[in-house]
Motif scaffolding. Structure first.
Motif, short mmCIF file in Angstrom:
data_model
loop_
_atom_site.label_atom_id
_atom_site.label_comp_id
_atom_site.label_asym_id
_atom_site.label_seq_id
_atom_site.Cartn_x
_atom_site.Cartn_y
_atom_site.Cartn_z
N SER A 130 29.80 -4.40 -51.96
CA SER A 130 30.75 -3.30 -51.82
C SER A 130 31.59 -3.45 -50.54
CB SER A 130 30.00 -1.97 -51.81
OG SER A 130 30.88 -0.90 -51.64
N ALA A 131 30.92 -3.77 -49.44
CA ALA A 131 31.61 -3.93 -48.16
C ALA A 131 32.62 -5.08 -48.21
CB ALA A 131 30.60 -4.16 -47.04
N MET A 132 32.28 -6.12 -48.96
CA MET A 132 33.15 -7.29 -49.04
C MET A 132 34.21 -7.17 -50.12
SD MET A 132 32.19 -9.37 -46.68
CE MET A 132 32.93 -10.89 -47.19
N GLY A 133 34.01 -6.26 -51.07
CA GLY A 133 34.96 -6.11 -52.17
C GLY A 133 34.70 -7.10 -53.30
N TYR A 134 33.44 -7.52 -53.45
CA TYR A 134 33.05 -8.45 -54.50
C TYR A 134 31.96 -7.80 -55.36
CZ TYR A 134 35.45 -12.00 -51.72
OH TYR A 134 36.39 -12.71 -51.02
N SER A 135 31.60 -8.45 -56.45
CA SER A 135 30.55 -7.93 -57.32
C SER A 135 29.18 -8.39 -56.81
CB SER A 135 30.75 -8.41 -58.75
OG SER A 135 30.53 -9.81 -58.84
N ARG A 136 28.15 -7.61 -57.14
CA ARG A 136 26.79 -7.98 -56.76
C ARG A 136 26.38 -9.30 -57.40
NH1 ARG A 136 21.93 -7.90 -58.81
NH2 ARG A 136 20.14 -7.84 -57.42
N PRO A 137 26.69 -9.55 -58.70
CA PRO A 137 26.30 -10.85 -59.27
C PRO A 137 26.90 -12.05 -58.52
CG PRO A 137 26.84 -9.31 -61.01
CD PRO A 137 27.22 -8.64 -59.72
N LEU A 138 28.09 -11.87 -57.98
CA LEU A 138 28.69 -12.96 -57.21
C LEU A 138 27.89 -13.21 -55.93
CD1 LEU A 138 30.94 -15.04 -56.89
CD2 LEU A 138 32.31 -13.26 -55.77
N ILE A 139 27.49 -12.13 -55.26
CA ILE A 139 26.68 -12.26 -54.04
C ILE A 139 25.35 -12.95 -54.38
CG2 ILE A 139 25.50 -11.01 -52.17
CD1 ILE A 139 28.64 -10.86 -52.11
N VAL A 140 24.74 -12.56 -55.50
CA VAL A 140 23.49 -13.19 -55.95
C VAL A 140 23.70 -14.69 -56.13
CG1 VAL A 140 21.82 -13.34 -57.84
CG2 VAL A 140 22.57 -11.09 -57.01
N ASN A 141 24.79 -15.07 -56.77
CA ASN A 141 25.08 -16.49 -56.99
C ASN A 141 25.28 -17.24 -55.67
OD1 ASN A 141 24.88 -16.60 -59.80
ND2 ASN A 141 26.99 -15.90 -60.06
N TRP A 142 25.94 -16.61 -54.72
CA TRP A 142 26.11 -17.24 -53.41
C TRP A 142 24.75 -17.47 -52.76
CZ3 TRP A 142 30.34 -13.63 -50.94
CH2 TRP A 142 31.57 -13.89 -51.52
N GLU A 143 23.92 -16.42 -52.76
CA GLU A 143 22.63 -16.50 -52.07
C GLU A 143 21.67 -17.48 -52.76
OE1 GLU A 143 20.98 -12.65 -51.21
OE2 GLU A 143 22.70 -12.08 -49.97
N LYS A 144 21.83 -17.68 -54.06
CA LYS A 144 20.99 -18.64 -54.79
C LYS A 144 21.57 -20.05 -54.74
CE LYS A 144 18.84 -15.67 -58.26
NZ LYS A 144 18.72 -15.45 -59.71
N ASN A 145 22.72 -20.20 -54.10
CA ASN A 145 23.43 -21.49 -54.02
C ASN A 145 23.84 -22.02 -55.38
OD1 ASN A 145 23.49 -22.01 -51.13
ND2 ASN A 145 21.27 -22.18 -51.29
N THR A 146 24.05 -21.12 -56.35
CA THR A 146 24.55 -21.57 -57.65
C THR A 146 26.06 -21.54 -57.69
OG1 THR A 146 24.31 -19.32 -58.55
CG2 THR A 146 22.49 -20.86 -58.93
N ARG A 147 26.64 -20.88 -56.70
CA ARG A 147 28.10 -20.83 -56.56
C ARG A 147 28.43 -20.74 -55.08
NH1 ARG A 147 31.99 -16.62 -59.65
NH2 ARG A 147 33.76 -17.70 -58.78
N ASP A 148 29.50 -21.40 -54.68
CA ASP A 148 29.94 -21.34 -53.28
C ASP A 148 31.12 -20.41 -53.14
OD1 ASP A 148 28.08 -23.18 -52.29
OD2 ASP A 148 29.36 -24.89 -52.75
N PRO A 149 31.17 -19.67 -52.02
CA PRO A 149 32.34 -18.83 -51.76
C PRO A 149 33.57 -19.71 -51.56
CG PRO A 149 30.55 -18.35 -50.22
CD PRO A 149 30.16 -19.56 -50.98
#
Length: 117
Positions: A22-41
């Protein structure tokens, strides 16, 4: 590595993934993907993350520690600081220059005397 840095920074602020998204203006699933290293910002997101947590992009990418020391793969300085070294460095940087000189002298004396504790 990047995902772990983002997760650790988020947790240090005691934020949930939803709060951070919410603070970043992105979706939670995107944050999850970043933290799991399945997707890079992307570049824009990296800048936002670095600004939000007040760190450098080099820190996020593992090329710099929290204290501004740069690492290059294969270089002697690429070893990570231990917790004790990190505490020592943080305390050392908070001292006046004269006190830093005194600490350096004390450490050299201890090293040369091989004092056993």
């Amino acid at each position: 590595m990047l995902g772990e840095k983002i997760r650790d920074l988020r947790k240090a602020k005691k934020m949930s993934q939803s709060d951070f998204a919410s603070a970043m203006g992105y979706s939670r699933p995107l944050i999850v993907n970043w933290e799991k290293n399945t997707r890079d910002p992307d570049t824009h997101a990296l800048l936002k993350i670095a600004d939000y947590f007040n760190v450098s992009i080099d820190y996020l990418m593992g090329r710099e520690d929290y204290f501004g020391n740069y690492y290059r793969q294969g270089s002697p300085s690429s070893e990570k600081l231990t917790d004790k070294e990190r505490v020592m460095l943080e305390e050392f940087r908070g001292l006046l220059p004269e006190m830093q000189d005194l600490v350096i002298t004390m450490m050299k004396n201890l090293h040369s005397e091989k004092v056993k504790v």
